[in-house]
Design a protein around this motif. Sequence first.
Motif, short mmCIF file in Angstrom:
data_model
loop_
_atom_site.label_atom_id
_atom_site.label_comp_id
_atom_site.label_asym_id
_atom_site.label_seq_id
_atom_site.Cartn_x
_atom_site.Cartn_y
_atom_site.Cartn_z
N LEU A 1 0.86 -1.18 0.00
CA LEU A 1 0.00 0.00 0.00
C LEU A 1 0.89 1.23 0.00
CD1 LEU A 1 -2.66 -1.14 2.62
CD2 LEU A 1 -2.81 -1.24 0.12
N HIS A 2 0.71 2.08 -1.00
CA HIS A 2 1.46 3.32 -1.13
C HIS A 2 0.62 4.42 -0.48
CE1 HIS A 2 4.43 1.68 -4.07
NE2 HIS A 2 3.46 0.78 -4.17
N LEU A 3 1.15 4.98 0.60
CA LEU A 3 0.41 5.93 1.42
C LEU A 3 1.03 7.32 1.27
CD1 LEU A 3 0.45 3.56 4.48
CD2 LEU A 3 -1.59 4.11 3.14
N GLY A 4 0.28 8.24 0.70
CA GLY A 4 0.81 9.58 0.51
C GLY A 4 1.91 9.59 -0.53
N GLU A 5 2.86 10.49 -0.36
CA GLU A 5 3.89 10.69 -1.37
C GLU A 5 5.06 9.72 -1.26
OE1 GLU A 5 5.12 14.75 -1.79
OE2 GLU A 5 3.08 15.49 -1.55
N GLN A 6 5.33 9.16 -0.08
CA GLN A 6 6.53 8.34 0.07
C GLN A 6 6.30 6.99 0.72
OE1 GLN A 6 9.17 10.80 2.38
NE2 GLN A 6 9.88 11.92 0.61
N ALA A 7 5.47 6.90 1.73
CA ALA A 7 5.38 5.70 2.57
C ALA A 7 4.81 4.50 1.82
CB ALA A 7 4.54 6.00 3.80
N VAL A 8 5.38 3.34 2.12
CA VAL A 8 4.90 2.07 1.57
C VAL A 8 4.89 1.04 2.70
CG1 VAL A 8 5.29 0.21 -0.10
CG2 VAL A 8 5.90 2.57 -0.70
N VAL A 9 3.74 0.37 2.87
CA VAL A 9 3.64 -0.73 3.82
C VAL A 9 3.29 -2.00 3.06
CG1 VAL A 9 2.97 0.77 5.75
CG2 VAL A 9 1.19 -0.35 4.38
N GLU A 10 3.70 -3.14 3.64
CA GLU A 10 3.36 -4.43 3.05
C GLU A 10 2.42 -5.16 3.99
OE1 GLU A 10 5.76 -8.44 2.38
OE2 GLU A 10 6.35 -6.86 0.97
N VAL A 11 1.31 -5.64 3.45
CA VAL A 11 0.29 -6.32 4.23
C VAL A 11 0.80 -7.69 4.65
CG1 VAL A 11 -2.07 -7.23 4.20
CG2 VAL A 11 -1.54 -5.07 3.03
N THR A 12 0.75 -7.95 5.97
CA THR A 12 1.23 -9.23 6.51
C THR A 12 0.10 -10.17 6.90
OG1 THR A 12 1.40 -8.24 8.71
CG2 THR A 12 3.40 -8.25 7.35
#
Length: 190
Positions: free
Chosen positions: A113-124
């Motif tokens: 998931l790309h959140l805003g301009e920079q952050a990226v999280v991976e769903v676990t």
Amino acid sequence: MRHDRAVSEIQAGRVGAVSRDGTHRFSKDVTDVITLLTGLGVEGDAHAGTTVQHRSRVAADPTRPNLRQVHLIHSELHEELSQQGFEVGPGQLGENITTEGLDLLELPRGTRLHLGEQAVVEVTGLRNPCAQINAFQPGLLKALTPRDADGNVMRKAGIMSIVLRGGQVRVGDRVGVELPPQPWEALQRV
């Protein structure tokens, strides 16, 4: 999970609220912006860290990796719970990010998931709600863990993720979806 959806068929959502709390309380305080830290979680949040931070998991094995750095819930769940007589708002179930317009529970494991301009999280995986939820509002645990037609428990209390790339996340930010390569793996509790 619908395994036949193409990347282009998944709609991007947006951030409806962001929350954090530096202590191990059930609910988190809503704020204007949170900062995600690569490999750790939400800056200033009690659940940030490379190893497990949830008290029950620390007691079991404090060396396990933290697959629950960032908790996301879709705001549509709040609406569903409201129809069942519960009053739940952003951050109250302990989530860091409340999304809008995105069916988080249908995402496969490994989705980014790309959140805003920079952050990226991976769903676990799926959040496995505990009995503390009933202390917040009696009967809420049952509403968040109903059974399907085959008698299997459905976990509706959101998804967990790890931070791949840090950055600030604000209300109104776009949430872009990057699916992993197929075959997709359904979310399990983490």
